[in-house]
Design a protein around this motif. Structure first.
Motif, mmCIF file in Angstrom:
data_model
loop_
_atom_site.group_PDB
_atom_site.id
_atom_site.type_symbol
_atom_site.label_atom_id
_atom_site.label_comp_id
_atom_site.label_asym_id
_atom_site.label_seq_id
_atom_site.Cartn_x
_atom_site.Cartn_y
_atom_site.Cartn_z
ATOM 1 N N GLU A 217 44.169 38.678 36.537
ATOM 2 C CA GLU A 217 44.528 39.285 37.542
ATOM 3 C C GLU A 217 43.429 40.196 38.694
ATOM 4 N N CYS A 218 41.942 39.520 39.170
ATOM 5 C CA CYS A 218 40.917 40.181 39.495
ATOM 6 C C CYS A 218 41.361 40.372 40.464
ATOM 7 N N THR A 219 42.453 39.814 41.164
ATOM 8 C CA THR A 219 42.791 40.054 42.540
ATOM 9 C C THR A 219 43.965 41.533 42.996
ATOM 10 N N GLN A 220 44.107 41.471 42.090
ATOM 11 C CA GLN A 220 45.367 43.056 41.716
ATOM 12 C C GLN A 220 44.583 44.325 40.753
ATOM 13 N N ALA A 221 43.661 44.266 40.449
ATOM 14 C CA ALA A 221 42.626 45.348 40.420
ATOM 15 C C ALA A 221 41.858 45.499 41.627
ATOM 16 N N THR A 222 40.950 47.190 41.500
ATOM 17 C CA THR A 222 40.726 47.796 42.199
ATOM 18 C C THR A 222 39.189 47.322 42.057
ATOM 19 N N GLU A 223 38.076 47.522 42.751
ATOM 20 C CA GLU A 223 36.624 47.715 42.250
ATOM 21 C C GLU A 223 36.284 48.151 41.251
ATOM 22 N N PRO A 224 36.567 50.086 41.174
ATOM 23 C CA PRO A 224 36.215 50.449 39.840
ATOM 24 C C PRO A 224 36.427 49.746 38.900
ATOM 25 N N ARG A 225 38.325 49.124 38.576
ATOM 26 C CA ARG A 225 38.134 48.664 37.799
ATOM 27 C C ARG A 225 37.599 47.952 36.646
ATOM 28 N N CYS A 226 37.529 46.917 37.839
ATOM 29 C CA CYS A 226 36.379 45.571 37.888
ATOM 30 C C CYS A 226 35.142 46.147 37.089
ATOM 31 N N ALA A 227 34.102 47.001 37.978
ATOM 32 C CA ALA A 227 32.918 47.206 37.514
ATOM 33 C C ALA A 227 33.185 47.371 36.730
ATOM 34 N N THR A 228 34.315 48.441 35.855
ATOM 35 C CA THR A 228 34.100 48.871 34.293
ATOM 36 C C THR A 228 33.117 47.624 33.474
ATOM 37 N N ALA A 229 35.099 46.636 34.382
ATOM 38 C CA ALA A 229 34.531 45.606 33.019
ATOM 39 C C ALA A 229 33.204 44.745 33.327
ATOM 40 N N LEU A 230 32.552 44.502 33.862
ATOM 41 C CA LEU A 230 31.609 43.863 34.202
ATOM 42 C C LEU A 230 29.778 44.996 33.873
ATOM 43 N N SER A 231 30.546 46.072 33.501
ATOM 44 C CA SER A 231 29.014 46.309 33.309
ATOM 45 C C SER A 231 29.082 46.597 31.544
ATOM 46 N N LEU A 232 29.934 45.782 31.004
ATOM 47 C CA LEU A 232 29.810 45.056 29.429
ATOM 48 C C LEU A 232 29.268 43.588 29.678
ATOM 49 N N ARG B 126 26.475 41.301 29.117
ATOM 50 C CA ARG B 126 25.003 40.634 29.302
ATOM 51 C C ARG B 126 24.930 38.813 29.697
ATOM 52 N N GLY B 127 25.923 39.060 30.715
ATOM 53 C CA GLY B 127 25.801 37.356 30.115
ATOM 54 C C GLY B 127 26.923 36.952 31.916
ATOM 55 N N ARG B 128 27.658 36.260 31.707
ATOM 56 C CA ARG B 128 28.411 35.331 32.472
ATOM 57 C C ARG B 128 30.111 36.419 32.765
ATOM 58 N N ALA B 129 30.762 36.511 33.802
ATOM 59 C CA ALA B 129 31.490 37.218 34.135
ATOM 60 C C ALA B 129 32.370 36.311 34.827
ATOM 61 N N ILE B 130 33.828 35.386 34.137
ATOM 62 C CA ILE B 130 34.076 35.282 34.426
ATOM 63 C C ILE B 130 36.309 35.547 35.657
ATOM 64 N N VAL B 131 36.118 35.743 37.028
ATOM 65 C CA VAL B 131 37.650 36.504 37.641
ATOM 66 C C VAL B 131 38.100 35.539 37.137
ATOM 67 N N VAL B 132 39.563 35.778 37.481
ATOM 68 C CA VAL B 132 40.284 35.148 37.746
ATOM 69 C C VAL B 132 41.475 35.582 38.382
ATOM 70 N N GLY B 133 42.387 34.551 39.639
ATOM 71 C CA GLY B 133 43.741 35.725 40.149
ATOM 72 C C GLY B 133 43.819 35.182 41.595
ATOM 73 N N ASP B 134 44.452 35.360 41.995
ATOM 74 C CA ASP B 134 44.797 34.528 43.249
ATOM 75 C C ASP B 134 45.024 35.639 44.463
ATOM 76 N N GLN B 135 44.415 34.912 45.310
ATOM 77 C CA GLN B 135 44.188 36.025 46.054
ATOM 78 C C GLN B 135 45.744 35.772 46.998
ATOM 79 N N LYS B 136 47.012 34.981 47.009
ATOM 80 C CA LYS B 136 47.534 34.722 48.101
ATOM 81 C C LYS B 136 48.759 35.188 47.455
ATOM 82 N N GLN B 137 49.066 36.731 46.018
ATOM 83 C CA GLN B 137 49.623 36.930 45.457
ATOM 84 C C GLN B 137 48.953 38.592 45.764
ATOM 85 N N LEU B 138 50.306 39.470 44.620
ATOM 86 C CA LEU B 138 49.438 40.927 45.234
ATOM 87 C C LEU B 138 48.541 41.097 44.871
ATOM 88 N N PRO B 139 47.937 42.718 46.469
ATOM 89 C CA PRO B 139 46.877 43.578 46.403
ATOM 90 C C PRO B 139 47.113 44.242 45.714
#
Length: 144
Positions: free
Chosen positions: A14-29, A31-44
């Motif tokens: 639900e990355c499209t519903q999360a603010t960038e700072p919330r995503c940055a917290t997860a991304l800071s953890l 050490r390899g790949r990151a996958i973001v899942v979401g639907d930009q046509k749904q809720l921001p």
């Protein structure tokens, strides 16, 4: 970091519903790949007090040229309901993964969508809201 730990793969659902700072917290953890899942046509992202956080990381990546992959099979909704989303938002590209389940007996056969006005009030439980009368009506309708 969580007790000094990092992860070889971080998935942000639900990355499209999360603010960038919330995503940055997860991304800071990661050490390899990151996958973001979401639907930009749904809720921001829901932003009530801080300005400038209404664009999700997912939307920013698309604006920078990333091409999202569309999952073309859905399993959650009855086909009568999913058809609207598929046609309206995805040019008919989303198909149903399983056949139609029977609708509850109380559901009018000629209706694809049913609105039921339920008198009752909404209560608060912490930061959540609930409507017990509405929940009882839904359970009762599905149980028939």
């Amino acid at each position: 970091h969580i007790c000094g730990r990092t992860f070889p793969l971080v998935v942000i659902d639900e990355c499209t519903q999360a603010t960038e700072p919330r995503c940055a917290t997860a991304l800071s953890l990661a050490r390899g790949r990151a996958i973001v899942v979401g639907d930009q046509k749904q809720l921001p992202p829901t932003v009530m007090f801080a300005k400038g956080l209404g664009t999700s990381l997912f939307d920013r990546a698309i604006a920078a040229g990333m091409t999202p992959a569309l999952l073309t099979t859905q399993y959650r909704m009855h086909p009568l309901l999913s058809r609207f989303s598929s046609v309206t938002f995805y040019s008919g590209a989303v198909a149903d993964g399983n056949g139609p389940r029977p609708l509850p007996a109380c559901w009018p056969a000629d209706r694809h969508l049913l609105f039921v006005d339920v008198p009752g009030r909404e209560d608060s439980a912490g930061q959540s809201r609930l409507n017990r009368a509405e929940a009882r009506v839904v359970v009762d309708m599905v149980a028939r």
